[in-house]
Design a protein around this motif. Sequence first.
Motif, PDB file in Angstrom:
ATOM      1  N   ARG A   1       0.951  -1.166   0.090  1.00 24.94           N
ATOM      2  CA  ARG A   1       0.019   0.005  -0.084  1.00 24.94           C
ATOM      3  C   ARG A   1       0.839   1.229   0.227  1.00 24.94           C
ATOM      4  O   ARG A   1       2.076   1.243   0.507  1.00 24.94           O
TER       5      ARG A   1
ATOM      6  N   LYS B   1      -2.590  12.142  -1.681  1.00 24.31           N
ATOM      7  CA  LYS B   1      -3.045  12.027  -0.386  1.00 24.31           C
ATOM      8  C   LYS B   1      -4.185  13.048  -0.145  1.00 24.31           C
ATOM      9  O   LYS B   1      -4.150  14.232  -0.559  1.00 24.31           O
TER      10      LYS B   1
ATOM     11  N   GLN C   1      -7.983   2.205  -4.511  1.00 25.97           N
ATOM     12  CA  GLN C   1      -8.405   2.497  -3.314  1.00 25.97           C
ATOM     13  C   GLN C   1      -9.297   3.761  -3.385  1.00 25.97           C
ATOM     14  O   GLN C   1      -8.957   5.005  -3.785  1.00 25.97           O
TER      15      GLN C   1
ATOM     16  N   SER D   1     -11.915   7.239   2.427  1.00 23.69           N
ATOM     17  CA  SER D   1     -12.973   7.423   3.634  1.00 23.69           C
ATOM     18  C   SER D   1     -13.733   8.930   3.207  1.00 23.69           C
ATOM     19  O   SER D   1     -14.976   8.820   3.227  1.00 23.69           O
ATOM     20  N   ARG D   2     -12.946   9.587   2.847  1.00 25.39           N
ATOM     21  CA  ARG D   2     -13.509  11.277   2.430  1.00 25.39           C
ATOM     22  C   ARG D   2     -14.163  11.181   1.308  1.00 25.39           C
ATOM     23  O   ARG D   2     -15.073  12.026   0.914  1.00 25.39           O
TER      24      ARG D   2
ATOM     25  N   LYS E   1     -13.153   2.192   1.173  1.00 30.70           N
ATOM     26  CA  LYS E   1     -13.268   2.551   2.755  1.00 30.70           C
ATOM     27  C   LYS E   1     -14.375   3.158   3.201  1.00 30.70           C
ATOM     28  O   LYS E   1     -15.145   3.791   2.439  1.00 30.70           O
TER      29      LYS E   1
ATOM     30  N   ARG F   1     -12.345   1.407   8.467  1.00 28.36           N
ATOM     31  CA  ARG F   1     -10.960   2.311   8.967  1.00 28.36           C
ATOM     32  C   ARG F   1     -11.484   2.999  10.144  1.00 28.36           C
ATOM     33  O   ARG F   1     -10.480   4.138  10.431  1.00 28.36           O
TER      34      ARG F   1
ATOM     35  N   HIS G   1      -5.628   3.612  10.689  1.00 26.63           N
ATOM     36  CA  HIS G   1      -6.477   4.890  10.660  1.00 26.63           C
ATOM     37  C   HIS G   1      -7.476   4.617  11.885  1.00 26.63           C
ATOM     38  O   HIS G   1      -8.043   5.628  12.503  1.00 26.63           O
TER      39      HIS G   1
HETATM   40  C1  PEP Z   1      -5.180   5.829   3.668  1.00 22.78           C
HETATM   41  O1  PEP Z   1      -5.311   4.894   3.578  1.00 22.78           O
HETATM   42  O2  PEP Z   1      -3.775   6.266   3.429  1.00 22.78           O
HETATM   43  C2  PEP Z   1      -5.994   7.139   3.819  1.00 22.78           C
HETATM   44  C3  PEP Z   1      -6.081   8.294   3.584  1.00 22.78           C
HETATM   45  O3  PEP Z   1      -6.969   6.523   4.539  1.00 22.78           O
HETATM   46  P1  PEP Z   1      -8.797   6.966   5.041  1.00 22.78           P
HETATM   47  O4  PEP Z   1      -9.297   7.219   3.471  1.00 22.78           O
HETATM   48  O5  PEP Z   1      -9.441   5.798   5.731  1.00 22.78           O
HETATM   49  O6  PEP Z   1      -8.503   8.189   5.772  1.00 22.78           O
END
Ligand code: PEP
Length: 281
Positions: A69, A74, A125, A128-129, A150, A180, A215
């Motif tokens: 991963r 980001k 991926q 979450s947001r 997520k 998460r 997380h």
């Molecule tokens: C991640 O896995 O790097 C991440 C940003 O996770 P999340 O979307 O769960 O905050």
Amino acid sequence: MQQELMKNELTWADDQPTHSNTVPVVIGADIAVGGQDIILMAGPCSVESYEQTRVVAQEVARVGGRVLRGGAYKPRTSPYSFQGLGLEGLEILRAVADEFDLLVITEALGVEQLPLIVQYSDIIQIGSRNMQHYPLLWAAGELEMPVLLKRGFMSTVDEWLKAAEHIISRGNERIILCERGIRTFESATRNTLDVNAVALIKQTTSFPIVVDPSHATGRADLVVAGGRAAIAAGADGLLVEFHHNPAEALSDGEQALPLSALSRFRREAGSIAHAMGRDIC
Ligand code: PEP
Ligand code: MN
């Protein structure tokens, strides 16, 4: 009355779910998420450099993990924090994963990144947001790649499953859910790992589910316990953040396990997996 209770107990025992409820999602050539084995996905929060990613990947492969991963794009709370290396990060991930025979999972922040992610990654991926970023869900639904969705940190299980349905509505059924942690009144930890949700997903849906204890806890000293709990609740995989030097990490250093902890993490998760009649790889 006693007879009634016994009947309920028996019904409860008879109805205990097995892993056969889950329809596995195959990643790479032949790795089944949601099958007998629990899949370890590990790596840094962010891809920071070739050397950093390589040293982490080497250790992931050494302990028998299957997936690397790392974020190239980001989703940072502050616009002044490190935002990821973008395309360069994707190139690093692919090169390093290929060297150690690992698969890649990385996050798409927006629809416009999907063509590149498809080129460099094995799993998309959705963070979450972005769980309710419908255009992104629809676009991922048009693809033939596995999607790790997520849970939104302020979303209910029902909203999460409906988000998965948005992907499916466009044709892509290769969805892996990822718990998460959710935001609760508890502030001692970054989030609250919802182990109930893990058991519920296993019991009531056919989606494989992975847990991200990094997380979910936000604290390196709780990540191993979170991983153990996840497996006990029925998780099909773990997504975990590691860094060769957490104190210097450009993102999420507080929750990153140092590389030296990876074998312990693997061992402790493995012993719970064995108790569940499963293995971890
Ligand atoms: C991640 O896995 O790097 C991440 C940003 O996770 P999340 O979307 O769960 O905050
Ligand atoms: Mn992170």
